[in-house]
Design a protein around this motif. Structure first.
Motif, PDB file in Angstrom:
ATOM      1  N   TYR A  70       0.670  -1.537   0.252  1.00  0.00           N
ATOM      2  CA  TYR A  70       0.097   0.452   0.141  1.00  0.00           C
ATOM      3  C   TYR A  70       0.613   1.388  -0.258  1.00  0.00           C
ATOM      4  O   TYR A  70       0.935   2.000  -1.160  1.00  0.00           O
ATOM      5  CB  TYR A  70      -1.447  -0.094   1.238  1.00  0.00           C
ATOM      6  N   VAL A  78       0.890  10.796  -1.817  1.00  0.00           N
ATOM      7  CA  VAL A  78       0.528  11.403  -0.936  1.00  0.00           C
ATOM      8  C   VAL A  78       1.235  12.275  -0.282  1.00  0.00           C
ATOM      9  O   VAL A  78       2.540  13.073  -0.480  1.00  0.00           O
ATOM     10  CB  VAL A  78       1.028  10.408   0.536  1.00  0.00           C
ATOM     11  N   SER A  84       0.902  14.238   7.686  1.00  0.00           N
ATOM     12  CA  SER A  84       0.977  12.714   7.192  1.00  0.00           C
ATOM     13  C   SER A  84       1.527  12.529   7.672  1.00  0.00           C
ATOM     14  O   SER A  84       1.892  10.778   7.895  1.00  0.00           O
ATOM     15  CB  SER A  84       1.054  12.691   5.438  1.00  0.00           C
ATOM     16  N   LEU A  88       1.350   8.906   9.478  1.00  0.00           N
ATOM     17  CA  LEU A  88       2.133   7.173   8.954  1.00  0.00           C
ATOM     18  C   LEU A  88       3.166   6.985  10.313  1.00  0.00           C
ATOM     19  O   LEU A  88       3.196   5.515  10.197  1.00  0.00           O
ATOM     20  CB  LEU A  88       2.992   7.745   7.830  1.00  0.00           C
ATOM     21  N   LEU A 134      -7.593   1.443   8.015  1.00  0.00           N
ATOM     22  CA  LEU A 134      -6.800   2.983   7.965  1.00  0.00           C
ATOM     23  C   LEU A 134      -5.646   3.111   6.432  1.00  0.00           C
ATOM     24  O   LEU A 134      -5.737   3.486   5.395  1.00  0.00           O
ATOM     25  CB  LEU A 134      -5.958   3.323   8.865  1.00  0.00           C
ATOM     26  N   ALA A 138      -6.565   4.997   3.025  1.00  0.00           N
ATOM     27  CA  ALA A 138      -5.532   5.935   1.801  1.00  0.00           C
ATOM     28  C   ALA A 138      -5.150   5.498   0.894  1.00  0.00           C
ATOM     29  O   ALA A 138      -5.165   6.426  -0.280  1.00  0.00           O
ATOM     30  CB  ALA A 138      -4.139   5.361   2.960  1.00  0.00           C
ATOM     31  N   ARG A 139      -5.289   4.158   0.974  1.00  0.00           N
ATOM     32  CA  ARG A 139      -5.169   3.350  -0.461  1.00  0.00           C
ATOM     33  C   ARG A 139      -6.421   4.008  -2.018  1.00  0.00           C
ATOM     34  O   ARG A 139      -6.136   4.406  -3.022  1.00  0.00           O
ATOM     35  CB  ARG A 139      -5.219   2.128  -0.916  1.00  0.00           C
ATOM     36  N   THR A 141      -8.129   6.674  -1.285  1.00  0.00           N
ATOM     37  CA  THR A 141      -8.100   7.821  -1.244  1.00  0.00           C
ATOM     38  C   THR A 141      -6.435   8.803  -1.759  1.00  0.00           C
ATOM     39  O   THR A 141      -7.028   9.592  -2.814  1.00  0.00           O
ATOM     40  CB  THR A 141      -7.712   8.603  -0.135  1.00  0.00           C
ATOM     41  N   TYR A 142      -5.572   7.801  -2.507  1.00  0.00           N
ATOM     42  CA  TYR A 142      -4.756   8.432  -2.852  1.00  0.00           C
ATOM     43  C   TYR A 142      -4.107   7.551  -3.864  1.00  0.00           C
ATOM     44  O   TYR A 142      -2.795   8.162  -4.633  1.00  0.00           O
ATOM     45  CB  TYR A 142      -3.170   8.273  -1.925  1.00  0.00           C
TER      46      TYR A 142
END
Length: 204
Positions: A70, A78, A84, A88, A134, A138-139, A141-142
């Motif tokens: 991911y 990102v 951020s 992370l 989560l 994130a995957r 989203t980005y």
């Protein structure tokens, strides 16, 4: 290359340390059994390692490998900012805490590793589930969607394996029966085996 890609190697290093913590547990357990078997410490009580803790460690390693994928997929998208970086760092730091809790710190203090598993299963699996959710967020989203020409049956197989593995993972924190927990762990590992088999054609 995005600004975030520059810091990608740092987070990979921390994730690698978390994976090393899990692998170190296998080494400690092997050395302990070897000392007992060969009588190097006559006063040391026998320790039953069982299957629950080792299989849990394998599941955790598979999840960490998936998380690495991911990270690799979204690294160019990102944005680099303090939020951020903190997010992370919190996720990977959480992984490290789980990795440290998957094996007993002093194996000889737990004559039965299954009892250790039952005592820590909620912390481990609720943590893994939260990080997985989560990571998927994130995957979504980005990441950048790409068109594929893969056979439909491969997608159905991967989706079916994901469904079975996800349901088994969600059930793990609530199961207090050793045999049922073992069956669920095997299901989760089987799901990863299917995903690994189709991964050359379908992204994880």
């Amino acid at each position: 290359m995005s600004e975030f890609s520059i810091t990608f190697e740092l987070f990979l290093l921390i994730l690698g340390l978390a994976m090393a913590e899990v692998l170190q547990g296998f080494a400690r357990a092997y050395k302990l059994q070897s000392r007992i078997r060969h009588g190097r410490e006559p006063g040391l009580e026998p320790v039953r390692i069982g299957w629950l803790v080792p299989l849990s460690a394998l599941v955790l390693l598979c999840h960490q490998a998936t998380f690495w994928l991911y990270l690799y997929e979204v690294r160019g998208n990102v944005p680099l900012n303090f939020l951020s970086i903190l997010a992370l760092l919190a996720l990977i730091g959480w992984y490290y805490l789980i990795s440290a809790a998957i094996w007993p710190e002093e194996p000889e203090a737990w004559p039965d590793f299954d009892a250790f598993y039952m005592a820590h299963r909620r912390f481990v699996w609720f943590g893994v589930i939260a990080i997985a959710l989560l990571g998927q967020l994130a995957r979504a989203t980005y990441s950048i969607e790409t068109e594929t020409q893969d056979p439909a049956w491969m997608f159905r197989l991967a989706d079916g394996a994901d469904t079975v593995g996800s349901l088994a993972l969600i059930a793990l924190p609530f199961v207090s029966h050793a045999r049922l927990a073992l069956a669920l762990l095997v299901l989760v590992l089987a799901h990863f085996a299917v995903i690994a088999a189709v991964s050359p054609w379908i992204p994880v």
